[in-house]
Design a protein around this motif. Sequence first.
Motif, PDB file in Angstrom:
ATOM      1  N   ALA A 135       0.816  -1.058   0.060  1.00 53.17           N
ATOM      2  CA  ALA A 135      -0.017  -0.197   0.065  1.00 53.17           C
ATOM      3  C   ALA A 135       0.914   1.153   0.070  1.00 53.17           C
ATOM      4  O   ALA A 135       0.496   2.206  -0.660  1.00 53.17           O
ATOM      5  CB  ALA A 135      -1.013  -0.067   1.073  1.00 53.17           C
ATOM      6  N   THR A 172       2.087   1.801  -3.560  1.00 50.33           N
ATOM      7  CA  THR A 172       1.545   2.542  -4.346  1.00 50.33           C
ATOM      8  C   THR A 172       1.359   4.035  -4.176  1.00 50.33           C
ATOM      9  O   THR A 172       1.283   4.596  -5.052  1.00 50.33           O
ATOM     10  CB  THR A 172      -0.246   1.835  -4.060  1.00 50.33           C
ATOM     11  OG1 THR A 172      -0.363   0.368  -4.201  1.00 50.33           O
ATOM     12  CG2 THR A 172      -1.234   2.272  -4.971  1.00 50.33           C
ATOM     13  N   LEU A 210      -6.893  -1.048   2.334  1.00 49.02           N
ATOM     14  CA  LEU A 210      -5.286  -0.646   2.044  1.00 49.02           C
ATOM     15  C   LEU A 210      -5.365   0.557   1.051  1.00 49.02           C
ATOM     16  O   LEU A 210      -4.402   1.019   0.780  1.00 49.02           O
ATOM     17  CB  LEU A 210      -4.941  -1.785   1.705  1.00 49.02           C
ATOM     18  CG  LEU A 210      -4.515  -2.844   2.586  1.00 49.02           C
ATOM     19  CD1 LEU A 210      -4.370  -4.138   2.017  1.00 49.02           C
ATOM     20  CD2 LEU A 210      -3.240  -2.364   3.679  1.00 49.02           C
ATOM     21  N   HIS A 211      -6.630   0.849   0.447  1.00 44.45           N
ATOM     22  CA  HIS A 211      -6.403   1.903  -0.628  1.00 44.45           C
ATOM     23  C   HIS A 211      -6.790   3.376   0.068  1.00 44.45           C
ATOM     24  O   HIS A 211      -6.281   4.426  -0.634  1.00 44.45           O
ATOM     25  CB  HIS A 211      -7.562   1.785  -1.684  1.00 44.45           C
ATOM     26  CG  HIS A 211      -7.392   0.141  -2.410  1.00 44.45           C
ATOM     27  ND1 HIS A 211      -6.290   0.049  -3.008  1.00 44.45           N
ATOM     28  CD2 HIS A 211      -8.198  -0.906  -2.313  1.00 44.45           C
ATOM     29  CE1 HIS A 211      -6.473  -1.262  -3.366  1.00 44.45           C
ATOM     30  NE2 HIS A 211      -7.305  -1.898  -2.993  1.00 44.45           N
TER      31      HIS A 211
END
Lengths: 408, 62
Positions: free
Chosen positions: A185, A188, A349-350
């Motif tokens: 995560a 990202t 997790l986003h």
Amino acid sequence: MPARIVVVGASLGGLRAAEQLRAAGWTAEIVVVGAEPHMPYNRPPLSKEVLAGTALAGSVMLRQRPSVADAVWLLGSPASTVDLDARAVTLADGTTLDFDGLVVATGLRPRRLTDDGHVLRTLDDAIRLHTALTARPGTRLVVVGAGFVGCEVAATARRLGADVAVVDPLPLPMVGPLGEQLAAALLTRHEERGARFHLGRTVTRFERHQVVLDDGTVLPADVVVEAVGSRPNTEWLNGNGLDLSDGVLCDEHLRVEGLPFAVAVGDVARFPNARYDSTPRRVEHWSIPGDTAKHAARTLVASLTGAAVDQPAFAPLPTFWSDQYGQRLQAIGAPQLGTDDIRILEGDLHGDVIVGYHRDSRLVGVVGLGRARATAATARYRMVLSETGKRIATDAGSRLGHHTRLGQ
Amino acid sequence: MRVVVDLETCQDHGQCVFAAPEVFHLDENGKLGYVPEPDESLRDAVEEAADVCPLQAIRVED
Ligand SMILES: Cc1cc2nc3c(=O)[nH]c(=O)nc-3n(C[C@H](O)[C@H](O)[C@H](O)COP(=O)(O)OP(=O)(O)OC[C@H]3O[C@@H](n4cnc5c(N)ncnc54)[C@H](O)[C@@H]3O)c2cc1C
Ligand code: SF4
């Protein structure tokens, strides 16, 4: 000779030790010896506000309690040797100081791959790196190492408009302490903001204005930052028969191998945390110098004044944070001990997320990633974490209610 | 005893909350609130809170 405690290392650990010696009732002399020319300053802003250029160097100086106004500061000349039998420390400039008690607070220095790459540990390092990154727009930066310092430097450099590439032999950034899911995560979030990662790769050559990786990739580099871990500053303790294989080995009261007149604090100390087990470990968190100083000062003052050490074994609840792209990573407890069993406690997790780390089904650490709300929500687990640990009797998972198992 | 938190500097770390929960708290949105004139009996806890604030945002005035 009047009684004297010498503190070696004049940063957060050394300052807090001096303050806590006073709080523990030490009224005699305190001398603090520091290698750097500066009075104690705060390191976390170095990779954040100081590197970004949004904080002035002066704003990072640590405030001191009035109780240490009479401490003697010998700055700019490191301790070069110590004789623990004779109880005397010698500085690089030749000064010799006898002592009754000794506090080891010499911290770490960065491990280096080359002679000329940038590293980030001191105020001078941070100012030098800020200057290099802002010398012209679009500076091409290669960060070697995707650990905590590498990630913060990458994030701050993106804010400064640099073109950022990060190289690490491991598959994900900060994967050791965070485990796979949260590390992914984090990756990202970096990639969304334009940092490029070369993971599972090592550097084979540093050349003029470029770095060559083991798969042949050539990364253009105006500036190279080496963020590949640190080494404890313990050479000055050589010759006393101590175990210095990874910092200074301490007992459960922070005495250096049980010596009654010497304690260690901060990043350099390798100590058992009774909350978890009896394995001595070093902990590189900002919260640890303060916690170790308090316990070690009580230990040392008691033994120098002939009193019994009447406090329970040292059992701090570690906390750690990191700021990257205006988001905060907030850790409480010891997540690295529980990376085999990771569960999402709240969120996803986003977005804002809180992750729990378990050992033998017990919650040993919690990490939140996201905005201020996530930090506040993470903080609510602190009570649970301070109850678990030593008295590992309740199933944290069921106490915390719902959780989703990851990584099946 | 008077407590002053520089809210411009404070980054809502919440470390102070654990050192002195009687004096400092974080609200639902993670924003810090505090009692400006706590009882003298809380002095140790408040000084501890000032020590553990990573931003040195807390000042204790007599
Ligand atoms: C860039 C950076 C960012 C960080 N950010 C965070 C963060 O966001 N969150 C977090 O939890 N932690 C963070 N940390 C970690 C935290 O700052 C450290 O845990 C803390 O500084 C440790 O304090 P210390 O006093 O033990 O060691 P140090 O701060 O390393 O101090 C040791 C001192 O001893 C001196 N010294 C060394 N050898 C000798 C000698 N022989 N004689 C005399 N003096 C000597 C050194 O020059 C140094 O000044 C960060 C660290 C760095 C470097
Ligand atoms: S510890 Fe400091 S930064 Fe954190 S909430 Fe308290 S005052 Fe603010």
